[in-house]
Design a protein around this motif. Structure first.
Motif, PDB file in Angstrom:
ATOM      1  N   UNK A  32      55.184  37.776  39.830  1.00  0.00           N
ATOM      2  CA  UNK A  32      55.113  38.888  38.672  1.00  0.00           C
ATOM      3  C   UNK A  32      53.446  38.478  38.230  1.00  0.00           C
ATOM      4  N   UNK A  33      52.616  39.796  38.275  1.00  0.00           N
ATOM      5  CA  UNK A  33      51.133  39.201  37.622  1.00  0.00           C
ATOM      6  C   UNK A  33      51.480  40.371  36.682  1.00  0.00           C
ATOM      7  N   UNK A  34      50.139  40.336  35.413  1.00  0.00           N
ATOM      8  CA  UNK A  34      49.124  40.710  34.999  1.00  0.00           C
ATOM      9  C   UNK A  34      49.541  42.746  35.655  1.00  0.00           C
ATOM     10  N   UNK A  35      49.268  43.471  35.061  1.00  0.00           N
ATOM     11  CA  UNK A  35      49.513  45.078  35.738  1.00  0.00           C
ATOM     12  C   UNK A  35      48.013  45.079  36.191  1.00  0.00           C
ATOM     13  N   UNK A  56      44.711  27.179  45.801  1.00  0.00           N
ATOM     14  CA  UNK A  56      43.069  26.764  46.160  1.00  0.00           C
ATOM     15  C   UNK A  56      42.466  27.814  44.978  1.00  0.00           C
ATOM     16  N   UNK A  57      43.328  28.953  44.908  1.00  0.00           N
ATOM     17  CA  UNK A  57      42.897  29.940  44.648  1.00  0.00           C
ATOM     18  C   UNK A  57      42.176  30.141  43.245  1.00  0.00           C
ATOM     19  N   UNK A  58      43.688  29.341  42.231  1.00  0.00           N
ATOM     20  CA  UNK A  58      43.247  29.331  40.955  1.00  0.00           C
ATOM     21  C   UNK A  58      41.797  29.428  40.659  1.00  0.00           C
ATOM     22  N   UNK A  63      39.046  35.592  34.889  1.00  0.00           N
ATOM     23  CA  UNK A  63      38.985  36.510  33.719  1.00  0.00           C
ATOM     24  C   UNK A  63      40.548  35.919  33.049  1.00  0.00           C
ATOM     25  N   UNK A  64      40.792  36.766  32.539  1.00  0.00           N
ATOM     26  CA  UNK A  64      42.224  36.793  31.924  1.00  0.00           C
ATOM     27  C   UNK A  64      43.303  36.714  33.122  1.00  0.00           C
ATOM     28  N   UNK A  65      44.654  35.912  33.112  1.00  0.00           N
ATOM     29  CA  UNK A  65      45.452  35.793  34.371  1.00  0.00           C
ATOM     30  C   UNK A  65      46.812  35.721  33.382  1.00  0.00           C
ATOM     31  N   UNK A  83      42.751  29.485  31.910  1.00  0.00           N
ATOM     32  CA  UNK A  83      42.239  28.431  31.263  1.00  0.00           C
ATOM     33  C   UNK A  83      42.229  28.567  30.103  1.00  0.00           C
ATOM     34  N   UNK A  84      41.829  29.307  28.996  1.00  0.00           N
ATOM     35  CA  UNK A  84      41.477  30.089  27.834  1.00  0.00           C
ATOM     36  C   UNK A  84      42.465  30.884  26.924  1.00  0.00           C
ATOM     37  N   UNK A  85      43.310  30.337  27.572  1.00  0.00           N
ATOM     38  CA  UNK A  85      44.662  31.153  27.076  1.00  0.00           C
ATOM     39  C   UNK A  85      44.659  33.087  26.306  1.00  0.00           C
TER      40      UNK A  85
END
Length: 127
Positions: A32-35, A56-58, A63-65, A83-85
């Motif tokens: 599940x990922x954000x839209x 590794x893709x992380x 951007x926010x994800x 990382x920044x929430x």
């Protein structure tokens, strides 16, 4: 908003998926990922990386994800967010049921006993 819940109390885990998210599901995995994930990261195929346990893709995500990955065979649940929430993630666990949402409301409205509602009220006042 998305809502992911898994009940591991029986032999076959019960998944409940709901909301506004991109869902990839097959016999082995649920992702599940954000839209907006595919719009923000058109060249990244999360499924191919995660099914091979390649994270590794992380490092390419800026951007926010938010990503939820569940392996049905070994009951491995991985949750990633930026990382920044920027994308919020809330969790609740009761007995063998785990619920994850990008908003607190579904967890509160479903009366999850493991939520510290006093703490949630404090957070609400701070914003």
């Amino acid at each position: 908003m998305f809502y992911f819940s898994i009940d591991l109390s029986g032999k076959n885990p019960v998944l409940l998926l709901n909301g506004d998210a991109q869902i990839i599901q097959n016999d082995e995995h649920v992702i599940i990922t954000d839209k907006h994930f595919n719009e923000n990261y058109p060249g990244i195929t999360v499924y191919e990386f995660l099914k091979n346990e390649n994270y590794s893709f992380l490092s390419e995500l800026h951007l926010g994800f938010s990503i939820i990955f569940y392996n049905k065979k070994n009951h491995k649940l991985l949750v990633f967010r930026d990382l920044f929430g920027i994308k919020s993630m809330y969790f609740s666990q009761e007995n063998k049921k785990i619920t994850i949402s990008d908003q607190i409301k579904p967890l509160v409205s479903n009366n999850h006993k493991s939520l510290n509602k006093t703490y949630i009220k404090e957070i609400g006042r701070a914003h």
